[in-house]
Design an enzyme around this catalytic site. Sequence first.
Site, PDB file in Angstrom:
ATOM      1  N   GLU A   1       0.848  -1.199   0.000  1.00 52.83           N
ATOM      2  CA  GLU A   1       0.000   0.000   0.000  1.00 52.83           C
ATOM      3  C   GLU A   1       0.882   1.246   0.000  1.00 52.83           C
ATOM      4  O   GLU A   1       1.922   1.249   0.639  1.00 52.83           O
ATOM      5  CB  GLU A   1      -0.856   0.028   1.283  1.00 52.83           C
ATOM      6  CG  GLU A   1      -1.523  -1.291   1.590  1.00 52.83           C
ATOM      7  CD  GLU A   1      -2.147  -1.330   2.992  1.00 52.83           C
ATOM      8  OE1 GLU A   1      -2.272  -0.262   3.623  1.00 52.83           O
ATOM      9  OE2 GLU A   1      -2.496  -2.435   3.431  1.00 52.83           O
TER      10      GLU A   1
ATOM     11  N   LYS B   1       2.314   4.585   1.326  1.00 54.01           N
ATOM     12  CA  LYS B   1       2.340   5.132   2.688  1.00 54.01           C
ATOM     13  C   LYS B   1       2.031   6.623   2.598  1.00 54.01           C
ATOM     14  O   LYS B   1       2.837   7.412   2.134  1.00 54.01           O
ATOM     15  CB  LYS B   1       3.688   4.902   3.353  1.00 54.01           C
ATOM     16  CG  LYS B   1       3.679   5.344   4.808  1.00 54.01           C
ATOM     17  CD  LYS B   1       4.917   4.875   5.537  1.00 54.01           C
ATOM     18  CE  LYS B   1       4.792   5.102   7.028  1.00 54.01           C
ATOM     19  NZ  LYS B   1       4.668   6.494   7.407  1.00 54.01           N
TER      20      LYS B   1
ATOM     21  N   ASP C   1       1.390  10.425   3.541  1.00 48.86           N
ATOM     22  CA  ASP C   1       2.098  11.316   4.460  1.00 48.86           C
ATOM     23  C   ASP C   1       1.110  12.350   5.014  1.00 48.86           C
ATOM     24  O   ASP C   1       1.015  13.466   4.532  1.00 48.86           O
ATOM     25  CB  ASP C   1       3.242  12.003   3.719  1.00 48.86           C
ATOM     26  CG  ASP C   1       4.276  12.544   4.683  1.00 48.86           C
ATOM     27  OD1 ASP C   1       4.173  12.247   5.885  1.00 48.86           O
ATOM     28  OD2 ASP C   1       5.181  13.264   4.232  1.00 48.86           O
TER      29      ASP C   1
ATOM     30  N   TYR D   1      -6.884   2.491   5.913  1.00 46.57           N
ATOM     31  CA  TYR D   1      -5.943   1.395   5.678  1.00 46.57           C
ATOM     32  C   TYR D   1      -6.003   0.273   6.714  1.00 46.57           C
ATOM     33  O   TYR D   1      -5.236  -0.677   6.654  1.00 46.57           O
ATOM     34  CB  TYR D   1      -4.505   1.919   5.591  1.00 46.57           C
ATOM     35  CG  TYR D   1      -4.065   2.732   6.792  1.00 46.57           C
ATOM     36  CD1 TYR D   1      -3.906   2.137   8.032  1.00 46.57           C
ATOM     37  CD2 TYR D   1      -3.808   4.085   6.668  1.00 46.57           C
ATOM     38  CE1 TYR D   1      -3.515   2.866   9.126  1.00 46.57           C
ATOM     39  CE2 TYR D   1      -3.409   4.831   7.761  1.00 46.57           C
ATOM     40  CZ  TYR D   1      -3.268   4.217   8.994  1.00 46.57           C
ATOM     41  OH  TYR D   1      -2.884   4.943  10.082  1.00 46.57           O
TER      42      TYR D   1
ATOM     43  N   LYS E   1      10.516   2.970   2.990  1.00 47.90           N
ATOM     44  CA  LYS E   1      10.493   4.391   2.652  1.00 47.90           C
ATOM     45  C   LYS E   1      11.266   4.664   1.362  1.00 47.90           C
ATOM     46  O   LYS E   1      12.185   3.931   1.009  1.00 47.90           O
ATOM     47  CB  LYS E   1      11.152   5.196   3.787  1.00 47.90           C
ATOM     48  CG  LYS E   1      10.412   5.135   5.122  1.00 47.90           C
ATOM     49  CD  LYS E   1       9.315   6.153   5.150  1.00 47.90           C
ATOM     50  CE  LYS E   1       8.763   6.415   6.520  1.00 47.90           C
ATOM     51  NZ  LYS E   1       9.613   7.114   7.423  1.00 47.90           N
TER      52      LYS E   1
ATOM     53  N   CYS F   1      30.334  21.857  30.038  1.00 46.95           N
ATOM     54  CA  CYS F   1      28.939  21.827  29.584  1.00 46.95           C
ATOM     55  C   CYS F   1      28.487  23.235  29.202  1.00 46.95           C
ATOM     56  O   CYS F   1      28.680  24.173  29.970  1.00 46.95           O
ATOM     57  CB  CYS F   1      28.063  21.272  30.701  1.00 46.95           C
ATOM     58  SG  CYS F   1      26.318  21.476  30.363  1.00 46.95           S
TER      59      CYS F   1
ATOM     60  N   CYS G   1      25.630  24.251  32.074  1.00 53.56           N
ATOM     61  CA  CYS G   1      25.909  24.470  33.498  1.00 53.56           C
ATOM     62  C   CYS G   1      27.392  24.660  33.790  1.00 53.56           C
ATOM     63  O   CYS G   1      27.777  24.964  34.912  1.00 53.56           O
ATOM     64  CB  CYS G   1      25.352  23.321  34.326  1.00 53.56           C
ATOM     65  SG  CYS G   1      26.267  21.789  34.096  1.00 53.56           S
TER      66      CYS G   1
ATOM     67  N   CYS H   1      27.386  15.500  30.201  1.00 50.31           N
ATOM     68  CA  CYS H   1      27.467  16.408  31.333  1.00 50.31           C
ATOM     69  C   CYS H   1      27.153  15.576  32.574  1.00 50.31           C
ATOM     70  O   CYS H   1      26.090  14.959  32.646  1.00 50.31           O
ATOM     71  CB  CYS H   1      26.441  17.537  31.169  1.00 50.31           C
ATOM     72  SG  CYS H   1      26.323  18.523  32.670  1.00 50.31           S
TER      73      CYS H   1
ATOM     74  N   CYS I   1      21.513  19.293  35.471  1.00 48.67           N
ATOM     75  CA  CYS I   1      21.739  20.249  34.385  1.00 48.67           C
ATOM     76  C   CYS I   1      20.515  20.422  33.488  1.00 48.67           C
ATOM     77  O   CYS I   1      19.966  21.514  33.368  1.00 48.67           O
ATOM     78  CB  CYS I   1      22.947  19.786  33.579  1.00 48.67           C
ATOM     79  SG  CYS I   1      23.236  20.754  32.114  1.00 48.67           S
TER      80      CYS I   1
HETATM   81  S1  IVH Z   1      -0.664   0.698   8.913  1.00 47.98           S
HETATM   82  C1  IVH Z   1       0.173  -1.394  12.683  1.00 47.98           C
HETATM   83  N1  IVH Z   1      -0.886   1.599   6.473  1.00 47.98           N
HETATM   84  O1  IVH Z   1       2.131   5.436   8.960  1.00 47.98           O
HETATM   85  C2  IVH Z   1       0.143  -0.680  11.394  1.00 47.98           C
HETATM   86  N2  IVH Z   1      -0.071   3.079   8.122  1.00 47.98           N
HETATM   87  O2  IVH Z   1       4.340   4.668  10.836  1.00 47.98           O
HETATM   88  C3  IVH Z   1      -0.142   0.732  11.570  1.00 47.98           C
HETATM   89  N3  IVH Z   1       0.424   5.320   7.314  1.00 47.98           N
HETATM   90  O3  IVH Z   1       0.530   5.890  12.034  1.00 47.98           O
HETATM   91  C4  IVH Z   1      -0.237   1.540  10.400  1.00 47.98           C
HETATM   92  N4  IVH Z   1      -0.170   4.993   5.221  1.00 47.98           N
HETATM   93  O4  IVH Z   1      -0.184   7.317  10.060  1.00 47.98           O
HETATM   94  C5  IVH Z   1      -0.528   1.888   7.729  1.00 47.98           C
HETATM   95  N5  IVH Z   1      -1.159   2.260   4.267  1.00 47.98           N
HETATM   96  C6  IVH Z   1      -0.815   2.551   5.520  1.00 47.98           C
HETATM   97  C7  IVH Z   1      -0.339   3.828   5.899  1.00 47.98           C
HETATM   98  C8  IVH Z   1       0.028   4.037   7.214  1.00 47.98           C
HETATM   99  C9  IVH Z   1       0.297   5.871   6.099  1.00 47.98           C
HETATM  100  C10 IVH Z   1       0.937   6.019   8.505  1.00 47.98           C
HETATM  101  C11 IVH Z   1       0.012   5.982   9.682  1.00 47.98           C
HETATM  102  C12 IVH Z   1       0.758   5.317  10.781  1.00 47.98           C
HETATM  103  C13 IVH Z   1       2.168   5.489  10.359  1.00 47.98           C
HETATM  104  C14 IVH Z   1       2.998   4.367  10.925  1.00 47.98           C
END
Ligand code: IVH
Length: 705
Positions: A124, A126, A128, A238, A326, A420, A423, A438, A443
């Site tokens: 899927e 990811k 943002d 998701y 990523k 430091c 402090c 430190c 501190c």
């Molecule tokens: S699954 C246990 N699926 O990524 C699995 N997360 O780093 C939990 N996110 O908090 C998340 N797209 O905000 C999942 N297709 C996707 C996602 C996704 C974006 C984000 C989500 C999550 C974060 C995890």
Amino acid sequence: MSNKTQKNKHIPKEIQKRIEELRKEINYHNYRYYVLDDPVISDEEYDALMRELKRLEEQYPELITPDSPTQRVGAPPAEGFLPVEHSVPMLSLDDAFSEQEVKDFDERIKRQLNLNEDIEYTVEPKMDGLAVELVYEKGIFVKGSTRGDGYVGEDVTPNLRTIRSIPLRLIDQELPIPELIEARGEVFMNKKGFEELNKERIEKGEPPFANPRNAAAGSLRQLDPSITASRPLDIFFYGIGLVKGYEFKSQWEILNSLKKWGLKINGLIKKVKGIEAAIKYHHEIAKIRDNLDYQIDGIVIKVNDLKLQELLGQKARSPRWAIAYKFAAEKAITRIVDILLSVGRTGAVTPVAVMEPVRVGGVIVRRATLHNEDEIRRKDIRIGDWVIIQRAGDVIPEVVKVLKERRTGNEKEFKMPDTCPVCGSKLTKKPGEAVWRCPNPDCFPRLVRSIIHFASKGAMNIEGLGSKVAEQLVTAGLVRKVSDIYKLQLSDLTSLERFAEKSAKNLLDEIEKSKNRPLSKLIYALGIRHVGEVTAQLLARHFGSLDALSKASEQELLKIEGIGPEVATSIKKWFSDPKNIELIKELKELGVKSAQSPKEIKTKTHELFQGEFFNNKETQEYQKISLEGKSFLFTGALKSMTRQEAKDIVIELGGRVASSVSKKLDYLVVGEKPGSKLEKAKKLGIKIINEQEFLKMIGKEELLK
Ligand code: IVH
């Protein structure tokens, strides 16, 4: 007969039926439009249905239900967000940046499951944005919250209701609806909407958002839902949390069921067999990434079979059955203008590069971590160097490489100090370790405390700078002494966790305002031992400026009534520390007002009253009221002013504000809902007065009339 039908007895059956039909129909067309991206009616036809429903609801308001498509906006602004505990924690994901890491993930899974064949995964994009959870009870959207720390989020139900692609009621045409389902997804702003919003903001003189993610977070966390409604937010679902009355077998089934119920899912999701296919998907998505109209920062690979997911289990904060693969970190070129040290909670002293601001990975950054001294040597990083920096996801940017060919010879090598920066303690390093520490356990906490005190109500009164933010600022190396507060920039704050553009801007405004506080407040804010609010007031009146105060001898200080030897010594000691002199100089240079004429002191001390405290208004024989020698303590809420204002007035008039009930106390001023101080004062026979009597003493009775 149910309550509802009883109440609606007088409404014709056909009307009730028509309203229900219209809602169903509109709901269905929303689904066609938002979820399937395949509308079957024109905008005009849709508008006509909406108009008809609105008209009927206006005629019969008793038939309006919260899940009606007309009820998206309308909730009044809230005072704050209530906490919501997630019934199933909202975990995060482990990151992978290379093929090897993804292959290792696949190997681990096979090992743990004792399987040799290819694993089936869902892949899927990811998104943002920010994670949210929506609770549907019997198909009706009842509550929505942000992820928060994974365990407790914030209730943003009215705001989520304004997002058009979120159904207020699920569709039950193809699949039965579960009794309860917690649907999880990512709220985001598409690129076009983001650009347009920023254009508008710039035109209005408001600061633009740094990236679509910040814009989405800032828009969803609005106290006024009508603002959220005006922002182009969208969502992709998701996953799920708690579900009652439904059994799923796979992630693929979850995604497709969510879609059938009208919850929008990303059209690019796929089911693949084997990790190689998942890696291929990553490459494909990376290629089309820039053409998508929303931002993604990688893909998520999830084991499809829920039974296998359960066998694999989870670690503290992330599941073993999923990983975020990523995209490569984004890089940028900039110049290092300075290297500072930050002291962390554990005492670790970390060098931080201050750079010319540069946009990387969608946000503007000014700082990069240099990790430690050895790392600086290894990469040969010097102040003045041009460098390539990179930022991956949320990670603090780091310097990848120095562009040595761009050196002019004016670059300066960085030398790690042996004390430091906060402090002054001598730093220590364990053999074999790269990190300097430190050794002073007080501190970090002391610095945090000094910032909290500096910003507190009785001092510089910087709203929004409490203990949590103070800790964040110190940990990030942004503030190492209180004067650094005045050097903060928008990009510094938005780079901190949970700082949306709006809250960052508010804090900067508050900081700016605090530059003009009365001198007594600044003196008190410095946190000199034994210098409380009353002494600070005496000093401000006597010296009129920080400069004059800093030069005062102990003898001179002792001449002031109310200042004893211990206080005088403490003040002298504070001002003989070169670090403090430097601090005062910096505060002045940064625009903090550090001097006041005697007249200004009299009239500015209390903004509410402009310093006019005179008695005998009838006879016009004005005589300045004095509370000299009298001590006061306040309990309960006052109606005419805040407690801080009352305290300021007592001090302004030469009185003292006590911190607790004791025999020495002269007056306990009792407001509404007094605390335990009242009982104690009664026992000790202290004079107890009400707000009206207090106002009389200060010649301001009219404030309660
Ligand atoms: S699954 C246990 N699926 O990524 C699995 N997360 O780093 C939990 N996110 O908090 C998340 N797209 O905000 C999942 N297709 C996707 C996602 C996704 C974006 C984000 C989500 C999550 C974060 C995890």
